[in-house]
Design a protein around this motif. Structure first.
Motif, PDB file in Angstrom:
ATOM      1  N   GLY A 140       0.785  -1.230   0.000  1.00 18.91           N
ATOM      2  CA  GLY A 140       0.000   0.000   0.000  1.00 18.91           C
ATOM      3  C   GLY A 140       0.815   1.277   0.000  1.00 18.91           C
ATOM      4  N   GLY A 141       2.068   1.193  -0.405  1.00 17.24           N
ATOM      5  CA  GLY A 141       2.901   2.381  -0.486  1.00 17.24           C
ATOM      6  C   GLY A 141       2.813   3.023  -1.858  1.00 17.24           C
ATOM      7  N   VAL A 142       3.674   4.028  -2.065  1.00  8.65           N
ATOM      8  CA  VAL A 142       3.755   4.715  -3.358  1.00  8.65           C
ATOM      9  C   VAL A 142       5.101   4.352  -3.979  1.00  8.65           C
ATOM     10  N   PRO A 143       5.111   3.480  -4.999  1.00 10.63           N
ATOM     11  CA  PRO A 143       6.368   2.996  -5.575  1.00 10.63           C
ATOM     12  C   PRO A 143       7.363   4.087  -5.966  1.00 10.63           C
ATOM     13  N   ASN A 144       6.861   5.184  -6.553  1.00  8.53           N
ATOM     14  CA  ASN A 144       7.769   6.257  -6.960  1.00  8.53           C
ATOM     15  C   ASN A 144       8.440   6.911  -5.751  1.00  8.53           C
ATOM     16  N   MET A 145       7.705   7.058  -4.657  1.00  7.21           N
ATOM     17  CA  MET A 145       8.292   7.605  -3.431  1.00  7.21           C
ATOM     18  C   MET A 145       9.312   6.625  -2.854  1.00  7.21           C
ATOM     19  N   THR A 146       8.978   5.330  -2.930  1.00 11.00           N
ATOM     20  CA  THR A 146       9.907   4.312  -2.446  1.00 11.00           C
ATOM     21  C   THR A 146      11.220   4.386  -3.199  1.00 11.00           C
ATOM     22  N   ALA A 147      11.150   4.596  -4.516  1.00 11.41           N
ATOM     23  CA  ALA A 147      12.369   4.708  -5.318  1.00 11.41           C
ATOM     24  C   ALA A 147      13.251   5.858  -4.833  1.00 11.41           C
ATOM     25  N   VAL A 148      12.612   6.960  -4.453  1.00 12.51           N
ATOM     26  CA  VAL A 148      13.366   8.107  -3.923  1.00 12.51           C
ATOM     27  C   VAL A 148      14.032   7.740  -2.602  1.00 12.51           C
ATOM     28  N   PHE A 149      13.287   7.057  -1.723  1.00 15.03           N
ATOM     29  CA  PHE A 149      13.838   6.654  -0.430  1.00 15.03           C
ATOM     30  C   PHE A 149      14.985   5.651  -0.603  1.00 15.03           C
ATOM     31  N   VAL A 150      14.860   4.788  -1.597  1.00 12.67           N
ATOM     32  CA  VAL A 150      15.918   3.820  -1.880  1.00 12.67           C
ATOM     33  C   VAL A 150      17.200   4.535  -2.291  1.00 12.67           C
ATOM     34  N   ILE A 151      17.076   5.534  -3.152  1.00  8.53           N
ATOM     35  CA  ILE A 151      18.244   6.286  -3.603  1.00  8.53           C
ATOM     36  C   ILE A 151      18.902   7.019  -2.432  1.00  8.53           C
ATOM     37  N   ILE A 152      18.074   7.657  -1.591  1.00  5.01           N
ATOM     38  CA  ILE A 152      18.604   8.379  -0.429  1.00  5.01           C
ATOM     39  C   ILE A 152      19.326   7.418   0.513  1.00  5.01           C
ATOM     40  N   THR A 153      18.703   6.250   0.751  1.00  7.67           N
ATOM     41  CA  THR A 153      19.309   5.241   1.614  1.00  7.67           C
ATOM     42  C   THR A 153      20.648   4.774   1.050  1.00  7.67           C
ATOM     43  N   GLY A 154      20.676   4.525  -0.252  1.00  4.78           N
ATOM     44  CA  GLY A 154      21.903   4.074  -0.893  1.00  4.78           C
ATOM     45  C   GLY A 154      23.018   5.098  -0.783  1.00  4.78           C
ATOM     46  N   LEU A 155      22.693   6.358  -1.023  1.00  2.75           N
ATOM     47  CA  LEU A 155      23.703   7.418  -0.954  1.00  2.75           C
ATOM     48  C   LEU A 155      24.228   7.596   0.476  1.00  2.75           C
ATOM     49  N   LEU A 156      23.305   7.593   1.442  1.00  2.00           N
ATOM     50  CA  LEU A 156      23.729   7.727   2.845  1.00  2.00           C
ATOM     51  C   LEU A 156      24.566   6.524   3.274  1.00  2.00           C
ATOM     52  N   GLY A 157      24.145   5.333   2.836  1.00  5.08           N
ATOM     53  CA  GLY A 157      24.899   4.128   3.174  1.00  5.08           C
ATOM     54  C   GLY A 157      26.288   4.132   2.577  1.00  5.08           C
ATOM     55  N   THR A 158      26.395   4.676   1.361  1.00  8.99           N
ATOM     56  CA  THR A 158      27.692   4.758   0.711  1.00  8.99           C
ATOM     57  C   THR A 158      28.600   5.761   1.406  1.00  8.99           C
ATOM     58  N   MET A 159      28.006   6.789   2.020  1.00  9.84           N
ATOM     59  CA  MET A 159      28.787   7.772   2.765  1.00  9.84           C
ATOM     60  C   MET A 159      29.205   7.245   4.134  1.00  9.84           C
ATOM     61  N   ILE A 160      28.239   6.649   4.846  1.00  8.84           N
ATOM     62  CA  ILE A 160      28.474   6.236   6.227  1.00  8.84           C
ATOM     63  C   ILE A 160      29.209   4.904   6.316  1.00  8.84           C
ATOM     64  N   GLY A 161      28.890   3.972   5.394  1.00  4.59           N
ATOM     65  CA  GLY A 161      29.487   2.639   5.430  1.00  4.59           C
ATOM     66  C   GLY A 161      31.014   2.644   5.483  1.00  4.59           C
ATOM     67  N   PRO A 162      31.699   3.313   4.537  1.00  9.00           N
ATOM     68  CA  PRO A 162      33.162   3.339   4.562  1.00  9.00           C
ATOM     69  C   PRO A 162      33.722   3.972   5.833  1.00  9.00           C
ATOM     70  N   LEU A 163      32.985   4.952   6.404  1.00  2.07           N
ATOM     71  CA  LEU A 163      33.436   5.560   7.662  1.00  2.07           C
ATOM     72  C   LEU A 163      33.380   4.557   8.809  1.00  2.07           C
ATOM     73  N   ILE A 164      32.305   3.746   8.824  1.00  2.16           N
ATOM     74  CA  ILE A 164      32.187   2.708   9.857  1.00  2.16           C
ATOM     75  C   ILE A 164      33.310   1.688   9.707  1.00  2.16           C
ATOM     76  N   VAL A 165      33.598   1.300   8.466  1.00  2.00           N
ATOM     77  CA  VAL A 165      34.692   0.365   8.191  1.00  2.00           C
ATOM     78  C   VAL A 165      36.013   0.920   8.713  1.00  2.00           C
ATOM     79  N   LYS A 166      36.219   2.214   8.504  1.00  2.00           N
ATOM     80  CA  LYS A 166      37.468   2.858   8.924  1.00  2.00           C
ATOM     81  C   LYS A 166      37.542   3.021  10.435  1.00  2.00           C
ATOM     82  N   TRP A 167      36.465   3.530  11.038  1.00  2.00           N
ATOM     83  CA  TRP A 167      36.475   3.806  12.480  1.00  2.00           C
ATOM     84  C   TRP A 167      36.589   2.542  13.315  1.00  2.00           C
ATOM     85  N   PHE A 168      35.920   1.467  12.875  1.00  2.00           N
ATOM     86  CA  PHE A 168      35.918   0.223  13.656  1.00  2.00           C
ATOM     87  C   PHE A 168      36.934  -0.795  13.131  1.00  2.00           C
ATOM     88  N   HIS A 169      37.775  -0.347  12.197  1.00  2.00           N
ATOM     89  CA  HIS A 169      38.857  -1.190  11.665  1.00  2.00           C
ATOM     90  C   HIS A 169      38.333  -2.551  11.192  1.00  2.00           C
TER      91      HIS A 169
END
Length: 226
Positions: A140-169
């Motif tokens: 019951g969601g809005v697929p086009n809105m979901t696509a936007v949230f997916v992109i935002i999640t991916g971009l944030l994950g790509t930013m934060i993920g490598p930092l977590i890898v670095k900080w926690f070795h």
């Protein structure tokens, strides 16, 4: 129709240009997944081209998402023995992460008193776009809105993920792959391949497992929460 095809060619050309720039200078703010949609939105607003007209050509890119996902089978075959060795750890980690993503999205959206349709659109945000849009439509969601949230999640994950890898070795390639694939789906997988081929492969299988699990579990979670 001609305008739609022209928009398609511009989209592909713009993405290729942004990708070339990102390879030369790999900074998140130069990511083609961020720059391309921003430039396209500005272009459509300036030229007053309706989204429907743009989508006459752009829809073909959506149709290519699902067969493109099949290409991940190549590295999976290459590292089959490694995957077999760590299958239990990967499954437990991915399923736990997927559950956390769905519950946290729904509860956060509820706490902000968002519309039910927006809540349902947020729940599948942590899986690859074609499956996320399918899940969104089912619950019951809005697929086009979901696509936007997916992109935002991916971009944030790509930013934060490598930092977590670095900080926690985090030096283990399986751990890196699960982190990026589960948390940032296709975008994270692209980043994972920058670490190593094995990390990217683990990320791709994590992304696929997360997508399949979300496809089956999301309707039950939504019905239970609401």
């Amino acid at each position: 129709m001609i305008t739609g095809l022209l928009c398609l060619l511009i989209t592909i050309s713009l993405y290729c240009l942004c990708k070339k720039g990102y390879r030369r200078r790999p900074r998140i703010y130069l990511s083609p997944l961020l720059v391309t949609p921003v430039v396209l939105v500005i272009g459509l607003l300036v030229t007053h081209i309706p989204y429907e007209t743009y989508n006459n050509g752009g829809q073909w890119l959506n149709h290519l998402l699902q067969p493109a996902t099949i290409a991940f089978a190549i590295p999976l075959f290459k590292y089959y023995q490694v995957l077999k060795k760590h299958v239990v750890v990967i499954l437990i980690s991915v399923l736990s992460g997927s559950l956390m993503a769905m519950f946290s999205s729904a509860l956060l959206a509820q706490s902000m008193h968002l519309d039910t349709a927006l809540v349902n659109s947020l729940v599948p945000r942590s899986v690859t776009t074609p499956i996320a849009m399918s899940v969104s439509q089912v619950i019951g969601g809005v697929p086009n809105m979901t696509a936007v949230f997916v992109i935002i999640t991916g971009l944030l994950g790509t930013m934060i993920g490598p930092l977590i890898v670095k900080w926690f070795h985090i030096d283990n390639e399986v751990a890196r792959g699960v982190l990026l694939g589960t948390g940032a789906h296709g975008t994270g997988t692209s980043k994972a391949f920058e670490f190593s081929s094995l990390t990217g492969t683990i990320s791709s299988i994590s992304m696929i497992i997360a997508a399949l699990f979300t496809l089956g579990a999301a309707p039950f979670i939504i019905s239970w929460l609401f």
